[in-house]
Design an enzyme around this catalytic site. Structure first.
Site, PDB file in Angstrom:
ATOM      1  N   ASP A   1       0.852  -1.194   0.000  1.00 22.30           N
ATOM      2  CA  ASP A   1       0.000   0.000   0.000  1.00 22.30           C
ATOM      3  C   ASP A   1       0.890   1.247   0.000  1.00 22.30           C
ATOM      4  O   ASP A   1       1.798   1.367   0.831  1.00 22.30           O
ATOM      5  CB  ASP A   1      -0.862  -0.051   1.282  1.00 22.30           C
ATOM      6  CG  ASP A   1      -1.958   0.986   1.296  1.00 22.30           C
ATOM      7  OD1 ASP A   1      -2.428   1.384   0.214  1.00 22.30           O
ATOM      8  OD2 ASP A   1      -2.367   1.389   2.409  1.00 22.30           O
TER       9      ASP A   1
ATOM     10  N   GLU B   1      -1.765   5.977  -8.872  1.00 15.25           N
ATOM     11  CA  GLU B   1      -2.763   6.957  -8.377  1.00 15.25           C
ATOM     12  C   GLU B   1      -2.658   8.287  -9.104  1.00 15.25           C
ATOM     13  O   GLU B   1      -1.572   8.788  -9.376  1.00 15.25           O
ATOM     14  CB  GLU B   1      -2.565   7.175  -6.865  1.00 15.25           C
ATOM     15  CG  GLU B   1      -3.541   8.197  -6.288  1.00 15.25           C
ATOM     16  CD  GLU B   1      -3.625   8.210  -4.754  1.00 15.25           C
ATOM     17  OE1 GLU B   1      -3.335   7.174  -4.127  1.00 15.25           O
ATOM     18  OE2 GLU B   1      -3.991   9.267  -4.204  1.00 15.25           O
TER      19      GLU B   1
ATOM     20  N   GLY C   1      -7.587   8.290   7.145  1.00 13.60           N
ATOM     21  CA  GLY C   1      -7.610   8.505   8.585  1.00 13.60           C
ATOM     22  C   GLY C   1      -9.007   8.537   9.179  1.00 13.60           C
ATOM     23  O   GLY C   1     -10.008   8.325   8.493  1.00 13.60           O
TER      24      GLY C   1
ATOM     25  N   GLY D   1      -8.920   5.587   1.405  1.00 12.29           N
ATOM     26  CA  GLY D   1      -9.585   6.424   2.412  1.00 12.29           C
ATOM     27  C   GLY D   1     -11.056   6.136   2.573  1.00 12.29           C
ATOM     28  O   GLY D   1     -11.872   7.046   2.725  1.00 12.29           O
TER      29      GLY D   1
ATOM     30  N   ILE E   1      -9.664  -0.159   3.371  1.00 10.99           N
ATOM     31  CA  ILE E   1     -10.175   0.071   4.728  1.00 10.99           C
ATOM     32  C   ILE E   1      -9.072  -0.232   5.737  1.00 10.99           C
ATOM     33  O   ILE E   1      -8.571  -1.357   5.800  1.00 10.99           O
ATOM     34  CB  ILE E   1     -11.418  -0.814   4.993  1.00 10.99           C
ATOM     35  CG1 ILE E   1     -12.542  -0.433   4.018  1.00 10.99           C
ATOM     36  CG2 ILE E   1     -11.883  -0.677   6.454  1.00 10.99           C
ATOM     37  CD1 ILE E   1     -13.726  -1.370   4.012  1.00 10.99           C
TER      38      ILE E   1
ATOM     39  N   SER F   1      -8.572   2.441   8.844  1.00 11.15           N
ATOM     40  CA  SER F   1      -8.925   3.133  10.102  1.00 11.15           C
ATOM     41  C   SER F   1     -10.030   2.418  10.868  1.00 11.15           C
ATOM     42  O   SER F   1      -9.999   2.364  12.108  1.00 11.15           O
ATOM     43  CB  SER F   1      -9.357   4.575   9.803  1.00 11.15           C
ATOM     44  OG  SER F   1      -8.296   5.274   9.203  1.00 11.15           O
TER      45      SER F   1
HETATM   46  P1  13P Z   1      -8.840   4.719   5.745  1.00  5.71           P
HETATM   47  O1  13P Z   1      -7.949   5.588   6.576  1.00  5.71           O
HETATM   48  O2  13P Z   1     -10.096   5.436   5.370  1.00  5.71           O
HETATM   49  O3  13P Z   1      -9.109   3.416   6.385  1.00  5.71           O
HETATM   50  O4  13P Z   1      -8.069   4.433   4.355  1.00  5.71           O
HETATM   51  C1  13P Z   1      -7.157   3.398   4.240  1.00  5.71           C
HETATM   52  C2  13P Z   1      -6.369   3.473   2.975  1.00  5.71           C
HETATM   53  O5  13P Z   1      -6.693   4.131   2.024  1.00  5.71           O
HETATM   54  C3  13P Z   1      -5.161   2.656   2.926  1.00  5.71           C
HETATM   55  O6  13P Z   1      -4.428   2.893   1.768  1.00  5.71           O
HETATM   56  O1  G3H Z   2      -3.358   4.873   3.696  1.00  6.18           O
HETATM   57  C1  G3H Z   2      -2.629   4.418   4.539  1.00  6.18           C
HETATM   58  C2  G3H Z   2      -3.009   3.338   5.451  1.00  6.18           C
HETATM   59  O2  G3H Z   2      -4.027   3.724   6.318  1.00  6.18           O
HETATM   60  C3  G3H Z   2      -1.803   2.828   6.162  1.00  6.18           C
HETATM   61  O3  G3H Z   2      -1.461   3.611   7.224  1.00  6.18           O
HETATM   62  O4  G3H Z   2       0.941   4.095   6.796  1.00  6.18           O
HETATM   63  O5  G3H Z   2      -0.057   4.327   9.105  1.00  6.18           O
HETATM   64  O6  G3H Z   2       0.314   2.066   8.084  1.00  6.18           O
HETATM   65  P1  G3H Z   2       0.036   3.519   7.845  1.00  6.18           P
HETATM   66 ZN    ZN Z   3      -4.529   4.860   0.991  1.00  2.00          ZN
END
Ligand code: 13P
Ligand code: G3H
Ligand code: ZN
Length: 323
Positions: A83, A135, A182, A226, A269, A271
């Site tokens: 990610d 992206e 977040g 997000g 997903i 957060s």
């Molecule tokens: P959230 O913070 O909405 O869970 O998004 C997670 C995300 O996009 C990880 O790449």
């Molecule tokens: O978009 C990012 C994810 O929520 C991952 O978060 O980089 O704090 O592990 P992190």
């Molecule tokens: Zn993300």
């Protein structure tokens, strides 16, 4: 079955009008909660690891824990995805470690630099049988140590997507249509208040932009980052057990459901899982101040993650029964 790429998953999701859940993983309990729900609901799944998660657990542990989930859940397809990879080196290191999918996120760079950098990753990834998410557009919010303010964020420009995809050869495209990273996705000023419940209602997603993108890229898998809905039961659980998370607001699940029925094949997903884990552990300690065995408080946290993921699979993503 061994780890798979997302190619077949996305084809089926696109044609079937559902999305695959991409859940961030940081430890064993989170991986178990997610994959047990997916196994029981017969859902395909993407387990994703951020650069921060990799730094936290080190580059070996999370891969091995995901490999354990593959052994425990042989009947569902599982993708191991990087990610928000921020460089060729990070993507290469994940590909060399056995990831089946990587994201190269150069969305903060110029259009030309984003194309050049993404192309380089696509070449290496495709030579190794790995797929690439890229992206265009910039989401607001906090992700790892990168904070993008509402002013710096911008929606994806549909007029750029065809050139970007054809020049880079990427396999899926994350777009910005108003989701945000977040638990604090929107300020109170951006929201309206539901007169009946008093809850903050965020601005609606820009489905018009999504439609424009889909017109220009028919059949191409779209990704939403997000996309946590920030469940208010867990925000309340945190706040009533010593936490302080006022005005944490997420994306309404009805909007994510609508997105899942369209060309959006992957919904990220993270957060929501963190909120479920933290809320459960906070409540547990309040109720059992004398306990100190991690197995005691992580067990209900894992169970709540599992039920939250089950709800996402069935009621939001629509990918249950699609494994
Ligand atoms: P959230 O913070 O909405 O869970 O998004 C997670 C995300 O996009 C990880 O790449
Ligand atoms: O978009 C990012 C994810 O929520 C991952 O978060 O980089 O704090 O592990 P992190
Ligand atoms: Zn993300």
């Amino acid at each position: 079955m061994p780890l798979v790429t997302s190619t077949e998953m996305f084809k089926k999701a696109y044609n079937g009008g559902y999305a695959v859940g991409a859940f961030n993983v940081n430890n064993m309990e989170i991986i178990q909660g997610i994959t047990e729900a997916c196994r029981e609901e017969k859902a395909p799944v993407i387990l994703q690891v951020s650069k921060g998660a990799r730094a936290y657990a080190n580059r070996t542990y999370l891969v091995k824990l995901v490999e354990a989930a593959v052994i425990e859940c042989p009947e569902i397809p599982i993708v191991l995805h990087l990610d928000h990879g921020d460089s060729f080196e990070t993507c290469k290191s994940c590909i060399d470690d056995g990831f089946t999918s990587v994201m190269i996120d150069l969305s903060s760079k110029s259009f030309a630099e984003n194309i050049e950098g993404t192309k380089e990753v696509v070449k290496y990834a495709h030579d190794h049988g790995v797929v690439v998410e890229a992206e265009l557009g910039a989401l607001a919010g906090v992700e790892d140590d990168v904070k993008v303010s509402a002013e710096e964020s911008h929606y994806t420009r549909p007029e750029e997507v065809e050139e970007f995809v054809s020049k880079t050869g990427c396999d899926s495209l994350a777009i910005a249509i108003g989701t945000s990273h977040g638990a604090y996705k929107f300020t109170a000023a951006q929201c309206t208040r539901d007169p009946a419940t008093g809850e903050l209602l965020p601005p609606p997603l820009r489905f018009d932009i999504l439609e424009e993108v889909v017109k220009r890229l028919p059949g191409f898998p779209i990704v939403l980052h997000g996309s946590s809905s920030v469940p208010q039961n867990y925000v309340k659980m945190i706040n009533s057990n010593g936490g302080k998370m006022p005005d944490a607001v997420g994306i309404p699940e009805s909007q994510l459901r609508k997105a899942a029925e369209s060309a959006v094949c992957k919904i990220n997903i993270d957060s929501d899982l963190r909120l479920a884990l933290t809320g459960t552990v906070r409540q547990y300690f309040n109720e059992h101040p004398d306990h100190f065995d991690p197995r005691q408080y992580l067990k209900p946290a894992r169970a709540n993650i599992k039920e939250l993921v089950r709800h996402k699979l069935v009621d939001v993503l629509g990918c249950n029964g699609k494994a």
